[in-house]
Design an enzyme around this catalytic site. Structure first.
Site, short mmCIF file in Angstrom:
data_model
loop_
_atom_site.label_atom_id
_atom_site.label_comp_id
_atom_site.label_asym_id
_atom_site.label_seq_id
_atom_site.Cartn_x
_atom_site.Cartn_y
_atom_site.Cartn_z
CD GLU A 201 -3.04 -0.51 2.38
OE1 GLU A 201 -2.74 0.33 3.26
OE2 GLU A 201 -4.02 -1.26 2.48
NE ARG A 293 -11.08 -6.37 18.77
CZ ARG A 293 -10.14 -6.12 17.88
NH1 ARG A 293 -9.89 -6.96 16.91
NH2 ARG A 293 -9.43 -5.00 17.94
C1 MV4 Z 1 -1.05 2.32 7.23
C2 MV4 Z 1 -0.42 3.51 7.62
C3 MV4 Z 1 -0.08 4.41 6.64
N1 MV4 Z 1 -0.34 4.13 5.34
N2 MV4 Z 1 -1.30 2.10 5.93
C4 MV4 Z 1 -0.94 0.18 11.46
C5 MV4 Z 1 -1.63 -1.04 11.93
C6 MV4 Z 1 -2.55 -1.47 10.86
N3 MV4 Z 1 -3.90 -1.50 11.36
C7 MV4 Z 1 -2.39 -0.49 9.77
N4 MV4 Z 1 -1.48 0.52 10.22
C8 MV4 Z 1 -1.13 1.55 9.42
N5 MV4 Z 1 -1.40 1.37 8.11
C9 MV4 Z 1 -0.94 2.98 5.02
N6 MV4 Z 1 -1.17 2.72 3.71
C10 MV4 Z 1 -0.15 3.71 8.96
C11 MV4 Z 1 -0.50 2.72 9.87
C12 MV4 Z 1 -0.15 3.02 11.23
C13 MV4 Z 1 -1.12 3.21 12.19
C14 MV4 Z 1 -2.47 3.06 11.91
C15 MV4 Z 1 -3.42 3.25 12.86
C16 MV4 Z 1 -3.03 3.60 14.16
C17 MV4 Z 1 -1.72 3.74 14.45
C18 MV4 Z 1 -0.74 3.55 13.49
C19 MV4 Z 1 0.61 3.70 13.81
C20 MV4 Z 1 1.54 3.49 12.86
C21 MV4 Z 1 1.17 3.14 11.58
#
Ligand code: MV4
Length: 500
Positions: A201, A293
């Site tokens: 992504e 959930r």
């Molecule tokens: C991302 C992102 C930035 N760009 N996807 C972290 C866990 C998983 N649920 C997906 N996550 C992320 N995906 C893209 N394309 C940044 C994160 C992310 C994040 C997301 C939600 C809450 C905290 C986070 C901390 C670091 C990175």
């Protein structure tokens, strides 16, 4: 119609579910490990059965034993809580096979959302915005991934198909460093999930993590209960959640809510679930994943909507239609949740174990504490360090922050270290007060105040020990008081005028 619910969980969420069952007149069956003989959920349930030794694999993850206890006790429904077996397709299916109602979604919905690549493709085809990245499911080879990477553009993220929660994730800045990072991501995913598949992504930077609460009944009705902002987290562990999100307005909520409902419908979702989004600086939003959930942070939504989500889960599992239509849902005031963990915020959040000697819970207007522990209970290293959730409601966000500060000051826990000082510092930070934070805030821009002089703490501890001994065990943890106490009203006034 089921009459007796087995709660396949422990801690505060087991207690939360037992309470809902009590209120609607359902009998309850608790299960527990050897480390949890004295736990609150065991005391509060009508019946309780030993599962096995402390490690989760030998207790709370034992599907066979849990189903056997359900049979033995005559439980005709199972609530899985969160974690453990809550998102295991096989468990939901095994319940159904034994004629036990699983209080949650269908196995097929759990499976579709559990595989993150499948989830992404399923919702994308239903018209839900996803971050640009690899398309279509299937196990992509390193060669294929290296070929599409430049088309997606750098920086990008390698994500584990079986992932979620950040495991097996790698940031890639250049094509040159990608082969090594692919190898590392696959290795980590294989170790964590037994599945080394990954997809790509585009990296979204400086985004907020905003999730929508969904309720869906068995008659095709799907509604959302608004959003929670969960951007305050550290190493993929959420620490604070709030509703509404400081960046939300009615227009964006309507748009994101409609998309969240669409995402749930794409997998024929039934029961309570959560759609996670990333929201960037320009307020573009992208589907991240769905949690099939009940979530830890569900109480903030309960506080602003007045809806008991666990009771709704039970009604839905009983086949009743939703009591509310989308237009019935009203949002009132603001709610904040602080996760209180047995860990030392001054020592890199190291887990802290031991017996809780004393505790005094904050109470009063607009304050809720969901906990599974009490004085005398021993915190062991076997499970999650979260020992309680402190949730407050206020007429406005500013009022909620003031109330949270007050409640954090009232809270006393003696026997283990907790992250309460972290929350106090956060509630005083100007960026949090202004609602100006993203998912990097805690790790990159936030530093907890230094701990007080250790010598003073030692003297205080000695005196506290004496006092505790003399005053028939009345003791204190020394929590710093807020110096701004008297000017709080002035601060709210100013803050609210600023945001008019
Ligand atoms: C991302 C992102 C930035 N760009 N996807 C972290 C866990 C998983 N649920 C997906 N996550 C992320 N995906 C893209 N394309 C940044 C994160 C992310 C994040 C997301 C939600 C809450 C905290 C986070 C901390 C670091 C990175």
């Amino acid at each position: 119609m089921f009459k007796k619910v087995l709660i396949a969980n422990r801690g505060e969420i087991a207690v939360r579910v037992i309470r809902a069952c009590r209120e609607v007149g359902l009998e309850t069956v608790a299960v527990f490990s050897e480390a949890d003989r004295q736990a609150l959920h065991v005391r509060l349930a009508d019946e309780a059965y030993l599962l096995g030794p402390a490690p989760s694999r030998e207790s709370y993850l034992r599907m066979d034993k849990i189903l056997e206890i359900a049979r033995k006790s005559g439980a005709d429904a199972i609530h899985p809580g969160y974690g453990f077996l809550a998102e295991r397709e096989e468990f939901a299916a095994a319940c159904a096979e034994q004629g036990i109602t699983f209080i949650g979604p269908k196995p097929s919905s759990i499976a579709a959302m559990g595989d993150k690549m499948t989830a992404r493709e399923t919702v994308r085809k239903a018209g839900v915005p996803v971050v640009p990245g690899t398309e279509d499911v299937g196990n992509l080879s390193d060669e294929e991934l290296l070929a599409v990477a430049p088309k997606i553009g750098f920086p990008l993220l390698i994500k584990a198909t079986a992932g979620g929660g950040g495991k097996g994730m790698r940031e890639v800045r250049t094509l040159e460093e990608m082969p090594g990072l692919l190898r590392a991501a696959r290795r980590e995913a294989e170790a964590a999930f037994g599945d080394g598949n990954v997809y790509l992504e585009k990296l979204v930077t400086g985004a907020r993590h905003i999730e929508f609460q969904i309720l869906a009944d068995a008659h095709g009705n799907v509604i959302h209960l608004g959003e929670r902002d969960c951007s305050i987290q550290r190493r993929h562990q959420k620490l604070v959640e709030e509703a509404p999100s400081p960046i939300m307005d009615e227009e964006l909520r309507r748009k994101m809510g409609e998309v969240a409902v669409k995402a749930a419908q794409a997998v024929d979702y039934i029961n309570a679930g959560t759609i996670e989004f990333l929201v960037d600086k320009d307020r573009n939003f992208y589907f991240l994943e769905m949690n099939t959930r009940l979530q830890v942070e569900h109480p903030v939504t309960e506080m602003v909507t007045g809806i008991d989500i666990v009771k709704e889960q039970i009604r839905i599992a009983r086949g009743r239609p939703l009591q509310y239509k989308q237009e019935d849902i009203r949002f009132n005031g603001a709610a904040i949740e602080c996760r209180i963990n047995a860990e030392d915020p001054y020592s890199n959040f190291m887990p802290s174990t031991g017996r809780i000697a004393h505790s005094l819970l904050p109470t009063g207007p607009g304050v809720r504490v969901d906990t599974g522990v009490y004085p005398g209970f021993e915190i062991t290293p076997y499970y999650d360090p979260m020992i309680s959730k402190l949730i407050v409601w206020g007429e406005t966000r500013a009022q909620a922050i003031l109330r949270m500060r007050r409640a954090l000051e009232e809270y006393r826990i003696v026997g283990v270290r907790t992250n309460i000082p972290f929350h106090q510092t956060l509630m005083d930070s100007h960026r949090f007060m202004g609602g100006q934070y993203d998912t990097r805030f805690v790790e990159e821009r936030f530093a907890i105040q230094e701990e007080r002089d250790p010598a003073l703490l030692e003297i205080a501890a000695a005196l506290a020990t004496l006092a505790a001994h003399r005053q028939t065990e009345r003791a204190a943890q020394f929590v710093q008081r807020n110096e701004r106490d008297t000017s709080n009203w002035k601060w709210v006034g100013r803050w609210e005028r600023m945001h008019r």
